[in-house]
Structures are given as C-alpha cells and as structure tokens.
Motif scaffolding. Structure first.
Motif, PDB file in Angstrom:
ATOM      1  N   PHE A  30      -5.936 -42.892 -21.599  1.00 51.14           N
ATOM      2  CA  PHE A  30      -6.663 -41.899 -21.054  1.00 51.14           C
ATOM      3  C   PHE A  30      -7.902 -42.255 -21.442  1.00 51.14           C
ATOM      4  O   PHE A  30      -9.137 -42.368 -20.615  1.00 51.14           O
ATOM      5  CB  PHE A  30      -6.471 -40.516 -21.167  1.00 51.14           C
ATOM      6  N   ALA A  31      -8.274 -42.510 -22.702  1.00 43.98           N
ATOM      7  CA  ALA A  31      -9.760 -42.284 -23.397  1.00 43.98           C
ATOM      8  C   ALA A  31     -10.367 -43.762 -22.823  1.00 43.98           C
ATOM      9  O   ALA A  31     -11.388 -43.912 -22.471  1.00 43.98           O
ATOM     10  CB  ALA A  31      -9.533 -42.455 -24.822  1.00 43.98           C
ATOM     11  N   MET A  32      -9.402 -44.909 -22.791  1.00 39.97           N
ATOM     12  CA  MET A  32     -10.094 -46.139 -22.620  1.00 39.97           C
ATOM     13  C   MET A  32     -10.472 -46.114 -21.106  1.00 39.97           C
ATOM     14  O   MET A  32     -11.301 -46.761 -20.611  1.00 39.97           O
ATOM     15  CB  MET A  32      -8.849 -47.193 -22.725  1.00 39.97           C
ATOM     16  N   ARG A  33      -9.404 -45.544 -19.982  1.00 35.85           N
ATOM     17  CA  ARG A  33      -9.848 -45.690 -18.875  1.00 35.85           C
ATOM     18  C   ARG A  33     -10.813 -44.762 -18.263  1.00 35.85           C
ATOM     19  O   ARG A  33     -11.526 -45.178 -17.333  1.00 35.85           O
ATOM     20  CB  ARG A  33      -8.369 -45.135 -17.833  1.00 35.85           C
ATOM     21  N   LEU A  34     -11.071 -43.731 -18.945  1.00 34.32           N
ATOM     22  CA  LEU A  34     -12.246 -42.668 -18.557  1.00 34.32           C
ATOM     23  C   LEU A  34     -13.415 -42.907 -19.414  1.00 34.32           C
ATOM     24  O   LEU A  34     -14.549 -42.378 -18.907  1.00 34.32           O
ATOM     25  CB  LEU A  34     -11.775 -41.396 -19.038  1.00 34.32           C
ATOM     26  N   THR A  41     -15.218 -36.877 -22.028  1.00 36.04           N
ATOM     27  CA  THR A  41     -13.858 -36.655 -21.919  1.00 36.04           C
ATOM     28  C   THR A  41     -13.150 -37.688 -22.675  1.00 36.04           C
ATOM     29  O   THR A  41     -11.949 -37.277 -23.359  1.00 36.04           O
ATOM     30  CB  THR A  41     -13.527 -36.362 -20.490  1.00 36.04           C
ATOM     31  N   ALA A  42     -13.457 -38.932 -22.526  1.00 30.22           N
ATOM     32  CA  ALA A  42     -12.813 -39.913 -23.277  1.00 30.22           C
ATOM     33  C   ALA A  42     -12.751 -39.798 -24.755  1.00 30.22           C
ATOM     34  O   ALA A  42     -11.941 -39.880 -25.565  1.00 30.22           O
ATOM     35  CB  ALA A  42     -13.376 -41.236 -22.901  1.00 30.22           C
ATOM     36  N   ALA A  43     -13.859 -39.022 -25.260  1.00 31.45           N
ATOM     37  CA  ALA A  43     -13.969 -38.770 -26.729  1.00 31.45           C
ATOM     38  C   ALA A  43     -12.853 -37.817 -26.891  1.00 31.45           C
ATOM     39  O   ALA A  43     -12.377 -37.683 -28.081  1.00 31.45           O
ATOM     40  CB  ALA A  43     -15.466 -38.474 -26.906  1.00 31.45           C
ATOM     41  N   GLU A  97      -8.730 -33.861 -12.928  1.00 31.06           N
ATOM     42  CA  GLU A  97      -7.934 -32.860 -13.014  1.00 31.06           C
ATOM     43  C   GLU A  97      -6.521 -33.353 -13.210  1.00 31.06           C
ATOM     44  O   GLU A  97      -5.605 -32.549 -13.905  1.00 31.06           O
ATOM     45  CB  GLU A  97      -7.942 -32.012 -11.631  1.00 31.06           C
ATOM     46  N   GLN A  98      -6.326 -34.267 -12.767  1.00 33.20           N
ATOM     47  CA  GLN A  98      -4.766 -35.083 -12.692  1.00 33.20           C
ATOM     48  C   GLN A  98      -4.350 -35.130 -14.373  1.00 33.20           C
ATOM     49  O   GLN A  98      -3.429 -35.204 -14.917  1.00 33.20           O
ATOM     50  CB  GLN A  98      -4.485 -36.081 -11.888  1.00 33.20           C
ATOM     51  N   VAL A  99      -5.466 -35.846 -15.102  1.00 36.04           N
ATOM     52  CA  VAL A  99      -5.378 -36.166 -16.342  1.00 36.04           C
ATOM     53  C   VAL A  99      -4.949 -34.935 -17.311  1.00 36.04           C
ATOM     54  O   VAL A  99      -4.297 -35.084 -18.189  1.00 36.04           O
ATOM     55  CB  VAL A  99      -6.692 -36.944 -16.873  1.00 36.04           C
ATOM     56  N   ARG A 100      -5.890 -33.982 -17.315  1.00 34.08           N
ATOM     57  CA  ARG A 100      -5.865 -32.506 -17.948  1.00 34.08           C
ATOM     58  C   ARG A 100      -4.475 -31.890 -17.573  1.00 34.08           C
ATOM     59  O   ARG A 100      -3.887 -31.484 -18.451  1.00 34.08           O
ATOM     60  CB  ARG A 100      -7.020 -31.822 -17.664  1.00 34.08           C
ATOM     61  N   ARG A 101      -4.037 -32.095 -16.405  1.00 29.88           N
ATOM     62  CA  ARG A 101      -3.004 -31.646 -15.880  1.00 29.88           C
ATOM     63  C   ARG A 101      -1.602 -32.076 -16.807  1.00 29.88           C
ATOM     64  O   ARG A 101      -0.750 -31.656 -17.404  1.00 29.88           O
ATOM     65  CB  ARG A 101      -2.668 -31.429 -14.597  1.00 29.88           C
ATOM     66  N   GLN A 102      -1.573 -33.316 -16.735  1.00 28.27           N
ATOM     67  CA  GLN A 102      -0.728 -34.344 -17.179  1.00 28.27           C
ATOM     68  C   GLN A 102      -0.626 -34.075 -18.929  1.00 28.27           C
ATOM     69  O   GLN A 102       0.494 -33.888 -19.506  1.00 28.27           O
ATOM     70  CB  GLN A 102      -1.014 -35.762 -17.225  1.00 28.27           C
ATOM     71  N   HIS A 140      -2.030 -27.110 -29.709  1.00 27.37           N
ATOM     72  CA  HIS A 140      -2.808 -28.071 -29.290  1.00 27.37           C
ATOM     73  C   HIS A 140      -3.689 -27.774 -28.326  1.00 27.37           C
ATOM     74  O   HIS A 140      -4.761 -28.572 -28.354  1.00 27.37           O
ATOM     75  CB  HIS A 140      -1.749 -29.310 -28.777  1.00 27.37           C
ATOM     76  N   GLU A 141      -3.447 -26.844 -27.464  1.00 30.34           N
ATOM     77  CA  GLU A 141      -4.542 -26.789 -26.576  1.00 30.34           C
ATOM     78  C   GLU A 141      -5.814 -26.367 -27.212  1.00 30.34           C
ATOM     79  O   GLU A 141      -7.087 -26.531 -26.659  1.00 30.34           O
ATOM     80  CB  GLU A 141      -4.060 -25.673 -25.548  1.00 30.34           C
TER      81      GLU A 141
END
Length: 318
Positions: A30-34, A41-43, A97-102, A140-141
């Motif tokens: 996720f971090a790499m793609r974003l 957000t990647a950080a 939104e999709q990433v955070r939901r996952q 974790h949240e």
C-alpha cells in the motif's frame, strides 16, 4: 483445509507468524503504491508495516524458544474461518477509501484471531504473548490514528485532497464532460432536423434514440481506446469509456425523450427547454471542475448549441 480448533499450539504460532508477514507486506505494498500521489498516507502504512513486522519477530522468537527452528508451512488459506481477501493492492489504481477499508478489516480479523488463539493456548508464555497481541490489534486503529497525527498534517491532507480531486477530474469528469457535450450538442442537428422534416414525434424519437445510443457507443469506444492510462495517469480505460459513453447517451436522450409526447409542438417546446437545461449543466460542470469562468463557459456552450440547433431546424425545414 483444517479447522482452527484442530491446530496444534505450534501450528497456531506458525499461522500467526505467516499472518503477520502477509499483513506487513500488504501494508508495505500500500505504501509503495500510494507514495507518489499520497506520500503522507504512504508514511502511515509504512508505520503499520513496521508494527506488524515487530509482531512477527516477537512470535518467531517465542516459536524458536518453544518448538525449535523448523517452522511448519501453514497460511490463512489453509484454515477455515478466515475472510477471503480481495487483493485491492493489485489493482491498477488504489482508491484511498478502499485501502483504508481493507486495512480496517485486516485489523479486525487479526484481533479476533489472537483472542481465539489466546483462549486455546495452554502454555502460559504463549497465552500471554497471544493475549498481548490481541490487545495490540484491538488498539491498532489507535496506532493508525497516532501515525496519522504524525504524518498526515493539515497541509499534507490538503495536498492529498487536491491530488484526489485531480485524479477524479482526469479519470471521470473529463471523459464524462466530453461525452455530455457531444451527446447534448452533436445530436441536436439530427433530432431537430428529423422533427421539422417529418413533424412526426414517433419517428423523431426513433431518430433521437438511434443517434444517442450510436453516439454513446462510438464515444465510449473512442475514449476507452485512446490510451491505457499507464503514462497519462488517466485511469482505467473501461471506466473512462463507460463514463464517456453513458454521458453521451444521456445528453442525446435528454432532448429525444420529449418526442414521446404525441403533440409535435408540445414535444418540441419541451425538448427545447431540456436543451437549455443541458447547456447550463455543462457550463456549470466546466466552471466547477475545469475552472472555466461560468459566464464564459455558458456563452461558449450556448452559442455552439444554438448554432447546431439552428442548423438542424434549417435543414429539416428545407
């Protein structure tokens, strides 16, 4: 496929290690793609990946202490009860939104797993570590929120919002606007030419329906085949094509549907009113998303639409 209740303590720890490794790699992906479009957000996901890797190391140390260095191969796919993951990290474009939901689903699942595993553990040291990890995953949240406060500053959030808006404009708004303009303007001539040539509302409707659907298919295919989005960043071709094609068809159908009214002059008056509304909507979209002055956009689109409309009426009347 084994049931969770049938796992040995060693298999449970090995499964936990595999899960933590998989989660860490997903967050790192996720971090790499974003990172290019959404660096803040990647950080956040870099931090979450590091957190999961720390869990993995703790589990590995305990496993070596209790069961040695031979680690059985067992993954979540080998055990009943785990949710099947939709590999959103492999998608061409990642929506925030999709990433955070996952990520939220992954944290929830991990918390449930460690709670159940701790309840079944007989070794006190294993039970303690699994219980601690259950608490960590439950919180974790909060970890994500802490990372967000660290990395996602107000200026970073503003920058990412601007990037998200730019991507929306490139991938959806621009293709849809091009289709709406084409459907609303280019179909004026054939529809009103047919109307004044035949003065038959049913035949005019059929001409309008054919022109709208045909233009929608043509524009949709043209947009989808124009580029694959890999270099331009314009997103998936089929999404752009669908947006463009649907908007084109809707633009034409807007002033074709009034010809379902049997009376010719009533249908034509309603169609003309719909055309005015369509042109105003187009001008508003250009002002809202393309930063075109509303007055200038309105004059341009109305002038073009009026010329096409008059051409259709003139041809049809002749």
């Amino acid at each position: 496929m084994k049931r969770f209740e049938d796992l040995t303590e060693a298999e449970t720890l090995a499964l936990a290690i595999a899960n933590e490794e998989e989660d860490s790699r997903i967050y790192a992906t996720f971090a790499m793609r974003l990172r290019h479009d959404f660096p803040a957000t990647a950080a956040i996901f870099d931090g979450m990946a590091s957190e999961e890797d720390g869990h993995r190391r703790s589990l590995l140390s305990l496993y070596e202490k209790k069961f040695g260095r031979e680690l059985p191969l067992i993954t979540r796919q080998d055990v009943r009860g785990f949710l099947k993951r939709n590999p959103v990290w492999l998608a061409e474009e990642l929506r925030i939104e999709q990433v955070r939901r996952q990520a939220a689903l992954m944290e929830l699942e991990a918390g449930e797993f460690y709670t159940r595993a701790a309840e079944r553990a007989r070794d006190t040291e294993v039970r303690r570590l699994l219980g601690d990890l259950a608490l960590v995953e439950r919180k974790h949240e909060a970890v994500a929120e802490r990372l967000e406060q660290t990395h996602l500053t107000e200026s970073a959030r503003s920058g990412e919002d601007a990037t998200a808006r730019r991507l929306l404009v490139l991938q959806v708004v621009q293709p849809a606007l091009a289709g709406l303009i084409d459907g609303s303007v280019s179909t004026l001539a054939p529809i009103f030419a047919a109307a004044f040539a035949t003065q038959n509302t049913h035949e005019t409707f059929l001409v309008g329906l054919a022109a709208s659907v045909g233009a929608g298919i043509s524009m949709g295919l043209t947009e989808a085949m124009s580029d694959d989005g890999a270099i331009t960043g314009r997103g998936r071709p089929w999404i752009r094509g669908l947006a463009c094609g649907l908007a084109t068809a809707i633009g034409g159908l807007g002033h074709a549907l009034p010809y379902l009214i049997p009376d010719f002059w009533t249908a034509t008056s309603v169609a003309a009113a719909v055309v005015v509304v369509e042109l105003i909507v187009i001008a508003w979209i250009r002002w809202r998303y393309m930063e075109t002055p509303f007055t200038g956009a309105l004059i341009q689109i109305v002038l073009g639409g009026l010329l096409v409309l008059l051409a259709g009426i003139f041809i049809g009347s002749g």
